[in-house]
Structure formats: structure tokens, C-alpha cells
Design a protein around this motif. Structure first.
Motif, PDB file in Angstrom:
ATOM      1  N   SER A  61      29.991 -18.843  46.049  1.00 57.42           N
ATOM      2  CA  SER A  61      31.291 -18.168  45.968  1.00 57.42           C
ATOM      3  C   SER A  61      31.692 -17.938  44.518  1.00 57.42           C
ATOM      4  O   SER A  61      31.161 -18.567  43.595  1.00 57.42           O
ATOM      5  CB  SER A  61      32.373 -18.974  46.693  1.00 57.42           C
ATOM      6  OG  SER A  61      32.476 -20.269  46.129  1.00 57.42           O
ATOM      7  N   THR A  78      42.266 -17.389  43.391  1.00 62.00           N
ATOM      8  CA  THR A  78      41.552 -16.626  44.409  1.00 62.00           C
ATOM      9  C   THR A  78      40.080 -17.040  44.477  1.00 62.00           C
ATOM     10  O   THR A  78      39.469 -17.341  43.451  1.00 62.00           O
ATOM     11  CB  THR A  78      41.628 -15.119  44.090  1.00 62.00           C
ATOM     12  OG1 THR A  78      42.970 -14.789  43.732  1.00 62.00           O
ATOM     13  CG2 THR A  78      41.219 -14.290  45.287  1.00 62.00           C
ATOM     14  N   TRP A  80      36.346 -15.794  46.460  1.00 58.87           N
ATOM     15  CA  TRP A  80      35.615 -14.854  47.301  1.00 58.87           C
ATOM     16  C   TRP A  80      34.246 -15.431  47.617  1.00 58.87           C
ATOM     17  O   TRP A  80      33.615 -16.064  46.774  1.00 58.87           O
ATOM     18  CB  TRP A  80      35.404 -13.509  46.583  1.00 58.87           C
ATOM     19  CG  TRP A  80      36.637 -12.808  46.138  1.00 58.87           C
ATOM     20  CD1 TRP A  80      37.385 -11.902  46.848  1.00 58.87           C
ATOM     21  CD2 TRP A  80      37.285 -12.924  44.854  1.00 58.87           C
ATOM     22  NE1 TRP A  80      38.442 -11.456  46.093  1.00 58.87           N
ATOM     23  CE2 TRP A  80      38.408 -12.063  44.865  1.00 58.87           C
ATOM     24  CE3 TRP A  80      37.022 -13.671  43.700  1.00 58.87           C
ATOM     25  CZ2 TRP A  80      39.257 -11.936  43.769  1.00 58.87           C
ATOM     26  CZ3 TRP A  80      37.873 -13.550  42.608  1.00 58.87           C
ATOM     27  CH2 TRP A  80      38.970 -12.694  42.661  1.00 58.87           C
ATOM     28  N   GLN A  84      31.025 -11.043  49.674  1.00 51.46           N
ATOM     29  CA  GLN A  84      32.088 -10.042  49.537  1.00 51.46           C
ATOM     30  C   GLN A  84      31.966  -9.228  48.249  1.00 51.46           C
ATOM     31  O   GLN A  84      32.658  -8.225  48.093  1.00 51.46           O
ATOM     32  CB  GLN A  84      33.456 -10.747  49.560  1.00 51.46           C
ATOM     33  CG  GLN A  84      33.801 -11.405  50.880  1.00 51.46           C
ATOM     34  CD  GLN A  84      35.138 -12.132  50.807  1.00 51.46           C
ATOM     35  OE1 GLN A  84      35.248 -13.208  50.243  1.00 51.46           O
ATOM     36  NE2 GLN A  84      36.162 -11.519  51.376  1.00 51.46           N
ATOM     37  N   PHE A 104      35.040  -6.254  44.785  1.00 51.29           N
ATOM     38  CA  PHE A 104      34.885  -7.005  46.024  1.00 51.29           C
ATOM     39  C   PHE A 104      35.301  -6.123  47.205  1.00 51.29           C
ATOM     40  O   PHE A 104      35.739  -4.988  47.018  1.00 51.29           O
ATOM     41  CB  PHE A 104      35.740  -8.273  46.001  1.00 51.29           C
ATOM     42  CG  PHE A 104      35.309  -9.278  44.965  1.00 51.29           C
ATOM     43  CD1 PHE A 104      34.343 -10.228  45.262  1.00 51.29           C
ATOM     44  CD2 PHE A 104      35.861  -9.274  43.696  1.00 51.29           C
ATOM     45  CE1 PHE A 104      33.936 -11.154  44.313  1.00 51.29           C
ATOM     46  CE2 PHE A 104      35.469 -10.194  42.737  1.00 51.29           C
ATOM     47  CZ  PHE A 104      34.499 -11.131  43.047  1.00 51.29           C
TER      48      PHE A 104
END
Length: 206
Positions: A61, A78, A80, A84, A104
Motif C-alpha cells: 500500500s 490517506t 491506498w 489502486q 489513483f
């Protein structure tokens, strides 16, 4: 302890994750934020971090981590999943540039790294991680220098160095094995000769 080591220990280790790389960044285009969660407009440092879980199957990630002015701790913002990530834009393939974009599924960010070399190192780790952990839907790397994609990358250089060292060690062991083999052959020859001599001497004695 430097900032990246502290982030790894404080943000990722408690969640059983390994931080693979990080780059300190600033936005190229500032977003309009009326206020921050701290209660006012404050200065902060931003890091884009790449991590992978220790559990199997491993999941990679990308996480945005911030450190606010006057604080020694870091805050996870944040995050992701690597799946993504759609596109990595190096902006200029012909020169060392600190600027880059990350696209993303649901957001697009324009960044400037603290240095061009830090961005380059992060891109190399990111590219390697995408190749290793994503089976399909790998992100597109555009406008990136060739050293990021392979060839002269630090990862390939390190791999080449390890491979070279293994080959040299293997060759040395083989040569040593050959020498030992030859010594064993000579020992066996001497043993046979001694045995034959003993047998002959015994016969003569009889």
C-alpha cells in the motif's frame, strides 16, 4: 533516529507492516483547506510511504503520513492499496527532476520531492514493488528515466553485486573442491601403492 526510521517504527510496525520506502514531498499545487484538524492553519511535513504487510498473502500500500509543526509524532492520513495506483508520472525523462504525479482510482496528486535523488530512489523501489506484488493491472510508468525502470537502478546494481558475489564464492568452492578432489585422488593412489607394496613385500617375505 531519522524521520523515515521513526515513521517505520511508529506508523507501520504496530500494524505488522514493513516500510519499503518513503519520500518527503510538497504539493506543486496547493489545495484550499479552510482549517486543519489541529484547529488552525499549521505547517507540516508530508511523506509518501510504500509498505507491505508481513502476513501472507502480502499486501502492498501507499500511505500519506504527516508530521505537524511542534510535534515529534507522525499521523497516518490517506492510504491506498497498490492495486489502486493507475499511473506514475516522472514528468521529465531527460533530466533529474524532483517533480512527479501519482494517479489513483479516485484521486490525483502533484508532488515535488525534497530532492531528485530521493524521488529516483522511491520510484525504483515503487517500480520493483509493483513488479513483485501485482500480478495484473500494473500501473503505467510514464516520463521516467531509464535508470528507474532498470539497467542502472540501485536495485539492479545491488542484485548484480549479490549475484556476482555468489558466483565468485561458487567458483572458489568449485576450485577448492577440485583441489580437494585431486588431493583425494593422490591420497588414494598413495594408499593403493602402499597396499600393493605391502602385498608384494609380504609375498617376498613368504
Amino acid at each position: 533516529m531519522n524521520a523515515k526510521s521513526a515513521i517505520s517504527k511508529e506508523i507501520f510496525a504496530p500494524h505488522d507492516e514493513r516500510m519499503l520506502g518513503a519520500v518527503q514531498v510538497k504539493r506543486r499545487t496547493k489545495k484550499k483547506i479552510p482549517f486543519l484538524a489541529t484547529g488552525g492553519q499549521g505547517e507540516y511535513l508530508t511523506y509518501i510511504c510504500l509498505s507491505v504487510t508481513n502476513k501472507k498473502p502480502p499486501q502492498a500500500s501507499i500511505t500519506k503520513v504527516k508530521q505537524f509543526e511542534g510535534s515529534t509524532s507522525f499521523v497516518r492520513r490517506t492510504q491506498w492499496m497498490l492495486e489502486q495506483l493507475r499511473q506514475v508520472n516522472g514528468i521529465d525523462p531527460n533530466r533529474d527532476s524532483p517533480e512527479f504525479d501519482l494517479l489513483f482510482e479516485n484521486t490525483f496528486d502533484q508532488w515535488v520531492a525534497s530532492t531528485a535523488s530521493e524521488k529516483c530512489t522511491f520510484f525504483q523501489v515503487l517500480h520493483h514493488t509493483c513488479q513483485r506484488y501485482l500480478t495484473d493491472k500494473k500501473p503505467e510508468f510514464i516520463n521516467c528515466q531509464s535508470k528507474i525502470m532498470g539497467g542502472n537502478s540501485i536495485l539492479h546494481s545491488a542484485a548484480d553485486s549479490v549475484t556476482s558475489a555468489v558466483q565468485k564464492a561458487s567458483q572458489a568452492l568449485n576450485e577448492r573442491g577440485e583441489r580437494l578432489g585431486r588431493a583425494e585422488e593422490k591420497t588414494e593412489e598413495l594408499k593403493n601403492s602402499a597396499q600393493q607394496f605391502a602385498e608384494t613385500a609380504h609375498k617376498v617375505g613368504v
